[in-house]
Scaffold this motif. Structure first.
Motif, short mmCIF file in Angstrom:
data_model
loop_
_atom_site.label_atom_id
_atom_site.label_comp_id
_atom_site.label_asym_id
_atom_site.label_seq_id
_atom_site.Cartn_x
_atom_site.Cartn_y
_atom_site.Cartn_z
N TYR A 34 0.87 -1.18 0.00
CA TYR A 34 0.00 0.00 0.00
C TYR A 34 0.90 1.22 0.00
O TYR A 34 1.64 1.47 0.96
CB TYR A 34 -0.89 -0.05 1.24
CG TYR A 34 -1.85 1.08 1.41
CD1 TYR A 34 -2.82 1.35 0.46
CD2 TYR A 34 -1.82 1.87 2.55
CE1 TYR A 34 -3.73 2.38 0.64
CE2 TYR A 34 -2.72 2.89 2.74
CZ TYR A 34 -3.68 3.15 1.78
OH TYR A 34 -4.58 4.17 1.97
N LYS A 35 0.87 1.98 -1.09
CA LYS A 35 1.71 3.17 -1.23
C LYS A 35 0.82 4.40 -1.19
O LYS A 35 -0.15 4.50 -1.94
CB LYS A 35 2.49 3.14 -2.55
CG LYS A 35 3.38 4.34 -2.75
CD LYS A 35 4.15 4.26 -4.05
CE LYS A 35 5.06 5.46 -4.23
NZ LYS A 35 5.78 5.40 -5.50
N SER A 49 6.08 10.32 0.60
CA SER A 49 5.31 9.11 0.29
C SER A 49 5.66 8.05 1.32
O SER A 49 6.74 8.05 1.91
CB SER A 49 5.57 8.64 -1.14
OG SER A 49 6.92 8.33 -1.33
N SER A 115 -2.89 10.28 -2.58
CA SER A 115 -3.41 9.22 -3.45
C SER A 115 -2.77 7.92 -2.99
O SER A 115 -1.79 7.92 -2.26
CB SER A 115 -3.10 9.50 -4.92
OG SER A 115 -1.71 9.57 -5.11
N TYR A 116 -3.36 6.81 -3.42
CA TYR A 116 -2.79 5.52 -3.05
C TYR A 116 -2.70 4.59 -4.24
O TYR A 116 -3.36 4.76 -5.26
CB TYR A 116 -3.60 4.84 -1.93
CG TYR A 116 -4.95 4.30 -2.35
CD1 TYR A 116 -5.07 3.01 -2.89
CD2 TYR A 116 -6.10 5.05 -2.22
CE1 TYR A 116 -6.29 2.51 -3.28
CE2 TYR A 116 -7.33 4.56 -2.60
CZ TYR A 116 -7.42 3.29 -3.13
OH TYR A 116 -8.64 2.79 -3.52
N ASN A 117 -1.82 3.61 -4.08
CA ASN A 117 -1.66 2.52 -5.04
C ASN A 117 -1.61 1.26 -4.21
O ASN A 117 -0.70 1.07 -3.41
CB ASN A 117 -0.35 2.73 -5.81
CG ASN A 117 -0.13 1.67 -6.86
OD1 ASN A 117 -0.34 0.49 -6.62
ND2 ASN A 117 0.35 2.08 -8.01
N GLN A 119 -1.34 -2.75 -4.19
CA GLN A 119 -0.88 -3.86 -5.03
C GLN A 119 -0.95 -5.14 -4.21
O GLN A 119 -0.31 -5.26 -3.18
CB GLN A 119 0.55 -3.58 -5.48
CG GLN A 119 1.15 -4.64 -6.36
CD GLN A 119 2.52 -4.22 -6.84
OE1 GLN A 119 2.66 -3.25 -7.55
NE2 GLN A 119 3.53 -4.94 -6.42
N ILE A 129 -3.78 -4.47 -9.04
CA ILE A 129 -3.37 -3.11 -8.73
C ILE A 129 -4.59 -2.21 -8.75
O ILE A 129 -5.34 -2.18 -9.73
CB ILE A 129 -2.30 -2.60 -9.72
CG1 ILE A 129 -1.06 -3.50 -9.64
CG2 ILE A 129 -1.96 -1.14 -9.46
CD1 ILE A 129 0.00 -3.22 -10.67
N LYS A 131 -5.88 1.80 -7.76
CA LYS A 131 -5.42 3.16 -7.48
C LYS A 131 -6.59 4.03 -7.09
O LYS A 131 -7.72 3.80 -7.52
CB LYS A 131 -4.75 3.75 -8.72
CG LYS A 131 -3.52 3.01 -9.16
CD LYS A 131 -2.93 3.60 -10.40
CE LYS A 131 -1.70 2.78 -10.82
NZ LYS A 131 -1.01 3.39 -11.94
N ASP A 133 -7.74 7.82 -4.40
CA ASP A 133 -7.39 8.87 -3.46
C ASP A 133 -7.72 8.43 -2.04
O ASP A 133 -8.70 7.72 -1.83
CB ASP A 133 -8.17 10.15 -3.76
CG ASP A 133 -7.72 10.82 -5.05
OD1 ASP A 133 -6.56 10.64 -5.44
OD2 ASP A 133 -8.54 11.54 -5.65
N ASP A 140 -9.04 2.35 0.84
CA ASP A 140 -8.19 3.19 1.66
C ASP A 140 -8.65 3.20 3.12
O ASP A 140 -7.83 3.18 4.03
CB ASP A 140 -8.08 4.61 1.10
CG ASP A 140 -9.40 5.30 0.88
OD1 ASP A 140 -10.32 4.66 0.37
OD2 ASP A 140 -9.52 6.49 1.21
#
Length: 155
Positions: A34-35, A49, A115-117, A119, A129, A131, A133, A140
């Motif tokens: 989780y980025k 980040s 924002s998030y990514n 995976q 994946i 993606k 906010d 999130d």
């Protein structure tokens, strides 16, 4: 084939078993990454980040980055119960495995903020994946609650 339904897109040539990552059990998740990236009013050099890696054995890692630097500034490791990670994996897989799941999630949207990514890596090396906010959406909210509990001593 029905639109919106998971399709068996992988198979074993020896035994003939067929599967799709959406239909795999949560035990097949080998890593959740989780980025979170800061999008607010800041320069590229001051943008922060955070990357969180969660493993089935309970290992949880947090990396903090500054600007465009690919080397992390801080790294924190915590250990939680395997059961806690399994519950998170089950929640994620339950959403992803549902028919037409994209239509059933809440997706928060913000201009500034983060924002998030997300995976998700499976045992067969495939990845899902997602993606969005960080704004109180389905994924999130789940992950923010988990991360807060792990890295803020709410274990």
């Amino acid at each position: 084939m029905i639109d919106g339904m998971p399709h068996e897109d992988y198979g074993c040539l020896d035994c003939g078993y067929r599967w799709s990552k959406e239909l795999l059990p949560a035990t097949q998740i080998t890593k959740i990454r989780y980025k979170v990236v800061e999008n607010g009013p800041c320069t590229i050099d001051s943008q922060q980040s955070w990357v969180y890696e969660i493993y089935p054995d309970g290992r949880c890692k947090e990396y903090t980055y500054q600007g465009q630097n690919r080397k992390y500034q801080f790294k924190t490791e915590e250990k939680v119960s395997e059961k806690k990670v399994y519950r998170l994996a089950c929640s994620l897989q339950k959403i992803i495995g549902a028919p037409l799941w994209e239509k059933n999630i809440i997706e928060g949207q913000v201009c500034d903020g983060c924002s998030y990514n997300l995976q998700i890596t499976y045992a067969d090396k495939r990845k899902e994946i997602i993606k969005g906010d960080v704004a109180g959406g389905t994924f999130d909210s789940m992950l923010e609650k988990f991360i807060h509990a792990v890295f803020n001593d709410d274990k």
